[in-house]
Enzyme design. Structure first.
Site, PDB file in Angstrom:
ATOM      1  N   LYS A  46      45.429  87.320  55.059  1.00 51.07           N
ATOM      2  CA  LYS A  46      45.090  86.349  56.103  1.00 51.07           C
ATOM      3  C   LYS A  46      45.846  86.602  57.413  1.00 51.07           C
ATOM      4  O   LYS A  46      46.816  87.364  57.442  1.00 51.07           O
ATOM      5  CB  LYS A  46      45.382  84.941  55.570  1.00 51.07           C
ATOM      6  CG  LYS A  46      44.485  84.531  54.382  1.00 51.07           C
ATOM      7  CD  LYS A  46      44.778  83.088  53.971  1.00 51.07           C
ATOM      8  CE  LYS A  46      43.872  82.630  52.851  1.00 51.07           C
ATOM      9  NZ  LYS A  46      44.127  81.198  52.502  1.00 51.07           N
ATOM     10  N   TYR A  58      33.971  79.791  53.523  1.00 56.22           N
ATOM     11  CA  TYR A  58      34.655  78.607  52.994  1.00 56.22           C
ATOM     12  C   TYR A  58      33.712  77.412  52.854  1.00 56.22           C
ATOM     13  O   TYR A  58      34.171  76.266  52.818  1.00 56.22           O
ATOM     14  CB  TYR A  58      35.846  78.253  53.876  1.00 56.22           C
ATOM     15  CG  TYR A  58      37.059  79.135  53.628  1.00 56.22           C
ATOM     16  CD1 TYR A  58      37.729  79.108  52.398  1.00 56.22           C
ATOM     17  CD2 TYR A  58      37.558  79.984  54.605  1.00 56.22           C
ATOM     18  CE1 TYR A  58      38.842  79.900  52.159  1.00 56.22           C
ATOM     19  CE2 TYR A  58      38.678  80.785  54.374  1.00 56.22           C
ATOM     20  CZ  TYR A  58      39.309  80.733  53.152  1.00 56.22           C
ATOM     21  OH  TYR A  58      40.419  81.509  52.906  1.00 56.22           O
ATOM     22  N   ASN A  65      48.895  80.734  54.194  1.00 54.00           N
ATOM     23  CA  ASN A  65      49.458  81.162  52.906  1.00 54.00           C
ATOM     24  C   ASN A  65      49.131  82.616  52.538  1.00 54.00           C
ATOM     25  O   ASN A  65      49.084  82.975  51.371  1.00 54.00           O
ATOM     26  CB  ASN A  65      49.084  80.173  51.796  1.00 54.00           C
ATOM     27  CG  ASN A  65      47.586  80.080  51.577  1.00 54.00           C
ATOM     28  OD1 ASN A  65      46.826  80.759  52.268  1.00 54.00           O
ATOM     29  ND2 ASN A  65      47.159  79.269  50.636  1.00 54.00           N
ATOM     30  N   HIS A  86      44.025  85.282  50.135  1.00 49.27           N
ATOM     31  CA  HIS A  86      42.968  84.598  49.385  1.00 49.27           C
ATOM     32  C   HIS A  86      42.618  85.454  48.179  1.00 49.27           C
ATOM     33  O   HIS A  86      42.626  86.685  48.270  1.00 49.27           O
ATOM     34  CB  HIS A  86      41.706  84.444  50.248  1.00 49.27           C
ATOM     35  CG  HIS A  86      40.476  84.160  49.428  1.00 49.27           C
ATOM     36  ND1 HIS A  86      40.131  82.900  49.040  1.00 49.27           N
ATOM     37  CD2 HIS A  86      39.552  84.992  48.870  1.00 49.27           C
ATOM     38  CE1 HIS A  86      39.035  82.952  48.285  1.00 49.27           C
ATOM     39  NE2 HIS A  86      38.657  84.220  48.169  1.00 49.27           N
ATOM     40  N   GLU A  99      31.506  86.473  47.084  1.00 58.70           N
ATOM     41  CA  GLU A  99      32.444  86.812  48.162  1.00 58.70           C
ATOM     42  C   GLU A  99      32.419  88.313  48.453  1.00 58.70           C
ATOM     43  O   GLU A  99      32.414  88.724  49.618  1.00 58.70           O
ATOM     44  CB  GLU A  99      33.851  86.346  47.772  1.00 58.70           C
ATOM     45  CG  GLU A  99      33.960  84.819  47.736  1.00 58.70           C
ATOM     46  CD  GLU A  99      35.292  84.298  47.217  1.00 58.70           C
ATOM     47  OE1 GLU A  99      35.457  83.074  47.169  1.00 58.70           O
ATOM     48  OE2 GLU A  99      36.174  85.118  46.853  1.00 58.70           O
TER      49      GLU A  99
HETATM   50  P1  ATP Z   1      42.291  80.776  48.400  1.00 56.90           P
HETATM   51  O1  ATP Z   1      40.922  80.127  48.165  1.00 56.90           O
HETATM   52  O2  ATP Z   1      42.586  81.029  49.830  1.00 56.90           O
HETATM   53  O3  ATP Z   1      42.567  81.922  47.498  1.00 56.90           O
HETATM   54  P2  ATP Z   1      43.371  78.674  46.837  1.00 56.90           P
HETATM   55  O4  ATP Z   1      42.220  78.879  45.896  1.00 56.90           O
HETATM   56  O5  ATP Z   1      44.764  78.702  46.296  1.00 56.90           O
HETATM   57  O6  ATP Z   1      43.384  79.710  48.004  1.00 56.90           O
HETATM   58  P3  ATP Z   1      41.824  76.462  47.899  1.00 56.90           P
HETATM   59  O7  ATP Z   1      42.047  75.109  47.332  1.00 56.90           O
HETATM   60  O8  ATP Z   1      40.608  77.238  47.533  1.00 56.90           O
HETATM   61  O9  ATP Z   1      43.153  77.312  47.639  1.00 56.90           O
HETATM   62  O10 ATP Z   1      41.882  76.308  49.481  1.00 56.90           O
HETATM   63  C1  ATP Z   1      41.454  77.364  50.304  1.00 56.90           C
HETATM   64  C2  ATP Z   1      42.429  77.544  51.426  1.00 56.90           C
HETATM   65  O11 ATP Z   1      42.399  76.404  52.281  1.00 56.90           O
HETATM   66  C3  ATP Z   1      43.906  77.655  51.008  1.00 56.90           C
HETATM   67  O12 ATP Z   1      44.264  78.954  50.630  1.00 56.90           O
HETATM   68  C4  ATP Z   1      44.614  77.232  52.272  1.00 56.90           C
HETATM   69  O13 ATP Z   1      44.675  78.290  53.228  1.00 56.90           O
HETATM   70  C5  ATP Z   1      43.689  76.153  52.807  1.00 56.90           C
HETATM   71  N1  ATP Z   1      44.136  74.831  52.359  1.00 56.90           N
HETATM   72  C6  ATP Z   1      43.962  74.294  51.138  1.00 56.90           C
HETATM   73  N2  ATP Z   1      44.506  73.069  51.062  1.00 56.90           N
HETATM   74  C7  ATP Z   1      45.030  72.812  52.293  1.00 56.90           C
HETATM   75  C8  ATP Z   1      45.716  71.710  52.878  1.00 56.90           C
HETATM   76  N3  ATP Z   1      45.982  70.618  52.172  1.00 56.90           N
HETATM   77  N4  ATP Z   1      46.096  71.825  54.183  1.00 56.90           N
HETATM   78  C9  ATP Z   1      45.818  72.936  54.907  1.00 56.90           C
HETATM   79  N5  ATP Z   1      45.158  74.011  54.406  1.00 56.90           N
HETATM   80  C10 ATP Z   1      44.782  73.956  53.133  1.00 56.90           C
HETATM   81 MG    MG Z   2      40.189  79.008  46.533  1.00 55.86          MG
END
Ligand code: ATP
Ligand code: MG
Length: 140
Positions: A11, A51, A114, A117, A128
């Site tokens: 990212k 997303y 973070n 992904h 994806e």
């Molecule tokens: P990814 O899908 O990126 O691998 P993940 O599966 O751990 O991560 P998801 O719940 O799918 O997390 O959320 C997708 C992304 O949205 C997260 O990686 C993060 O960048 C963002 N995100 C999720 N929750 C929050 C939040 N509470 N505040 C801000 N950003 C968030």
């Molecule tokens: Mg996810």
């Protein structure tokens, strides 16, 4: 033995800090092979499509704006149980909860920024991967 493919994104917070190589080293050390990789700058439309499952959530606009703020590196990773394995290597979504040695523990700045992904299931991995790579760009 199940050889799987998963989709990964390095990212903007990570590309901004020149961490592509450091993250790739952790991916490879875990036994995952990078079988496709390219650097792209996502458009708003591409990020909203990617997303789509999060549309309407409170963090959606922030997420799209972050993901389009700088280049990312999109990848296909291959290996035994690659989907679960990569999620282990990434660590918890919120770096405060991530295990020692994971990518997010080491590099992530916050729950939003973070660093990586990874797909969460076989079906989403397929969708994806197909958004970003054509078949002949993936060389296993
Ligand atoms: P990814 O899908 O990126 O691998 P993940 O599966 O751990 O991560 P998801 O719940 O799918 O997390 O959320 C997708 C992304 O949205 C997260 O990686 C993060 O960048 C963002 N995100 C999720 N929750 C929050 C939040 N509470 N505040 C801000 N950003 C968030
Ligand atoms: Mg996810």
């Amino acid at each position: 033995m199940t050889i799987q493919r998963t989709f990964s994104i390095i990212k903007p917070d990570a590309t901004n800090r020149n961490l592509t190589g450091a993250i790739n080293a952790k991916i490879e050390a875990a036994g995952l092979r990078i079988v496709a990789q390219k650097r792209v700058h996502m458009t708003k439309k591409q990020a909203e499509t990617f997303y789509g499952v999060h549309a309407g959530k409170p963090f959606f606009d922030e997420l799209v704006s972050f993901m389009t703020s700088a280049p990312v590196v999109v990848q296909v990773l291959e290996g035994e149980n690659a989907i679960a394995k990569y999620r282990e290597v990434m660590g918890a979504t919120n770096p405060a909860n991530a295990e020692e040695g994971t990518i997010r523990k080491e590099f992530a700045l916050s729950i939003g920024e973070n660093s990586v992904h990874g797909s969460d299931a076989e079906e989403t991995a397929k969708i994806e991967i197909a958004q970003w790579f054509s078949g002949n760009e993936i060389v296993g």
